[in-house]
Enzyme design. Structure first.
Site, PDB file in Angstrom:
ATOM      1  N   SER A 169       0.811  -1.218   0.000  1.00 13.96           N
ATOM      2  CA  SER A 169       0.000   0.000   0.000  1.00 13.96           C
ATOM      3  C   SER A 169       0.852   1.280   0.000  1.00 13.96           C
ATOM      4  O   SER A 169       1.724   1.443  -0.858  1.00 13.96           O
ATOM      5  CB  SER A 169      -0.956  -0.056   1.196  1.00 13.96           C
ATOM      6  OG  SER A 169      -1.939   0.927   1.096  1.00 13.96           O
ATOM      7  N   ASP A 221      -9.790  -3.389  -5.054  1.00 13.04           N
ATOM      8  CA  ASP A 221      -9.446  -4.341  -3.989  1.00 13.04           C
ATOM      9  C   ASP A 221     -10.222  -4.064  -2.703  1.00 13.04           C
ATOM     10  O   ASP A 221      -9.840  -4.504  -1.625  1.00 13.04           O
ATOM     11  CB  ASP A 221      -7.934  -4.362  -3.741  1.00 13.04           C
ATOM     12  CG  ASP A 221      -7.413  -3.052  -3.132  1.00 13.04           C
ATOM     13  OD1 ASP A 221      -8.234  -2.194  -2.724  1.00 13.04           O
ATOM     14  OD2 ASP A 221      -6.183  -2.898  -3.055  1.00 13.04           O
ATOM     15  N   HIS A 223      -7.615  -5.483  -0.221  1.00 11.07           N
ATOM     16  CA  HIS A 223      -6.455  -4.605  -0.026  1.00 11.07           C
ATOM     17  C   HIS A 223      -5.500  -5.140   1.042  1.00 11.07           C
ATOM     18  O   HIS A 223      -4.284  -5.149   0.850  1.00 11.07           O
ATOM     19  CB  HIS A 223      -6.960  -3.216   0.379  1.00 11.07           C
ATOM     20  CG  HIS A 223      -5.894  -2.177   0.424  1.00 11.07           C
ATOM     21  ND1 HIS A 223      -5.274  -1.708  -0.705  1.00 11.07           N
ATOM     22  CD2 HIS A 223      -5.336  -1.522   1.461  1.00 11.07           C
ATOM     23  CE1 HIS A 223      -4.364  -0.802  -0.355  1.00 11.07           C
ATOM     24  NE2 HIS A 223      -4.388  -0.677   0.945  1.00 11.07           N
TER      25      HIS A 223
END
Ligand code: NAG
Ligand code: NAG
Ligand code: NAG
Ligand code: NAG
Length: 467
Positions: free
Chosen positions: A229, A395, A428
């Protein structure tokens, strides 16, 4: 993207309450803060038969970092509770600020929010902590602070427990020898050219040194950066801000997991309404103001380069619609005028360019999970929350367009190797413990290590993997 990345399925109050109890138990246990890795014996023996691996450096997403704080004389508590909480004995007054479960106790939510809040100092053109609050990231270089959350805990994103253990068990990696962690203060960000970012730049400098020492300790073999991320955005900036010769010598590949190259629409929801991460009983407006103050959250707003003129938010109260190009108007209309200048001066120039990393990249991305694509606010305005939320592909946190952004941006350059691995139905944060995702990460890392040690194998695997 860490804190705004709560999984929708985790928001059930019952489940979160159970999780809260588990966390509370963990906090109360005597070792909650001694995160240093307990290295067990047998090191010498293992080292003798060590594989010649490329060192791996794990860079977490926002919420996967652990942040400690201490309060100085200058601190002015906003309530009696904040004056007396927490009781810290020893440890130089340091206590855990993120993530700490006391955030769910109503009077303490405000203390947490005050201490987490950043302030844009216009004169210095930089962000700083709340006066009287010192913060630090402990155990830089170790993966220990990246692993402190229960691996089964779906409440927060960003934990790297399972990934680190998988690298140890399945790929022969060993903490401190060829496996390292690069935690950072995720509230801060970086800025476009000409603007100082004291905290973010210091992190890049530390990360650069860590990469160098990891290579040196491993026979000069270049490192593999594995970033989740927001960590992916930092890793890209490290590479883009390093000379090509440094990159070639020190980094073999950048492996990104769920990297939000062009931000996400969900971030606009976070700015407008706050995101309590599914933690029950938390005052969203307190959390919202704290989240708005974080420079990294501005960094994660949808980038014009990726989202173009598409309408992302509509407000019937303001009779306006906002695309990624209308972000300053959006910030003003939600009542966050303080964010306009830093966004316009510091962040927009940063996100307008997506520089090439200059090393081969593998982007692993989850797809096919409902992801906020646009929001409609009614006559009541932003305070009332969205009247309608439209979902699209992504996601669950980051939109597909943002996850695969680099393909378009970098495909023009024949020098730049980009491999994109789509993981259907992987969220995610799920990318950090989904079996298939972990297998893919291992496959990428194995391929690099095999290539280094066994040329006869590399040829066939390279044909399959790197077209
Ligand atoms: C976006 O809008 C601007 C002006 O409103 C226009 O010049 C431009 O061509 C549009 N871009 C796209 C990709 O539609
Ligand atoms: C939005 O439009 C409505 C009716 O079209 C009008 O009554 C209202 O005053 C407008 N609001 C703003 C902020 O312009
Ligand atoms: C948003 O940006 C577009 C193109 O730049 C512009 O035409 C439009 O008026 C802007 N909308 C608002 C609400 O600022
Ligand atoms: C394998 O080695 C070749 C030559 O050294 C290099 O160009 C290629 O990028 C390597 N592949 C991987 C997966 O590292």
């Amino acid at each position: 993207m860490g804190r705004s990345g709560a999984e929708p399925e985790a928001s059930s109050v019952a489940r979160a309450a159970v999780v809260a109890l588990v966390l509370l138990a963990a906090m109360l246990s005597p070792c909650c803060c001694c995160a240093s890795a307990a290295r067990v014996g047998g090191v010498g023996r293992r080292r003798e038969r060590r594989l010649q691996l490329h060192p791996v450096i794990l860079i977490p997403g926002a919420g996967g970092n652990q942040l400690e704080a201490r309060l100085t004389e200058e601190y002015s508590p906003s309530s009696f509770a904040c004056r007396v909480w927490p009781v810290v004995r020893g440890r130089g007054g340091w206590f855990r600020l993120w993530f700490d479960l006391s955030v769910v106790v109503a009077p303490l939510t405000r203390c947490f929010a005050d201490r987490m809040t950043l302030h844009y100092d216009r004169a210095a053109d930089d962000y700083r902590n709340t006066p009287g609050v010192e913060t630090r990231v402990s155990d830089f270089g170790s993966t220990s602070t990246l692993r402190y959350l229960d691996p089964n805990l779906k409440l927060l994103t960003g934990y790297m427990n399972v990934l680190a253990s998988t690298l140890e068990k399945e790929a022969g990696y060993e903490e401190g020898f060829d496996l390292f962690g690069a935690p950072y203060d995720f509230r801060y960000g970086l800025a476009g050219p000409g603007h100082p970012s004291r905290v973010g730049s210091a992190f890049l400098q530390r990360l650069r040194k860590l990469v160098e020492s990891a290579c040196a300790a491993n026979g000069g073999r270049p490192a593999i950066l594995v970033a989740h991320s927001l960590g992916g955005l930092y890793a890209l900036q490290l590479l883009a801000r390093s000379p090509p010769a440094w990159r070639a010598e020190h980094v073999r590949r950048l492996v990104t997991l769920s990297a939000p190259w062009g931000g996400s629409v969900q971030e606009m929801l976070t700015f407008a309404s706050g995101n309590t991460l599914g933690v029950p009983f938390v005052d969203a407006s307190l959390i919202r103001d704290e989240q708005r103050s974080a420079e990294s959250n501005l960094w994660l707003l949808p980038a014009p380069r990726v989202f173009g003129n598409t309408t992302l938010v509509e407000s019937r109260y303001h009779n306006r619609s906002y695309s990624a190009k209308n972000m300053t108007q959006f910030l003003r209309d939600i009542g966050f005028a303080e964010g306009v200048e830093p966004y316009r001066e510091r962040i927009r120039p940063l996100v307008e360019a997506l520089p090439e990393p200059g090393v081969p990249v593998t982007c692993l991305v989850g797809t096919g999970v409902d992801t906020v694509e646009s929001l409609v606010y009614g006559e009541e305005g932003f305070e009332a929350g969205p009247e309608k939320v439209v979902y699209g592909d992504g996601d669950g946190t980051v939109n597909l367009a943002s996850l695969v952004g680099p393909i378009k941006a970098w495909s023009g350059s024949p020098e730049q190797v980009v491999e994109v691995v789509e993981l259907p139905k992987v969220s995610h944060s799920g990318i950090l413990n989904d079996k298939n995702a972990l297998d893919q990460i291992l496959r990428v890392i194995d391929a690099i290590n095999l290539n280094a040690t066994s040329p006869s194998i590399h040829r066939s695997s390279q044909d399959v993997l790197y077209k």
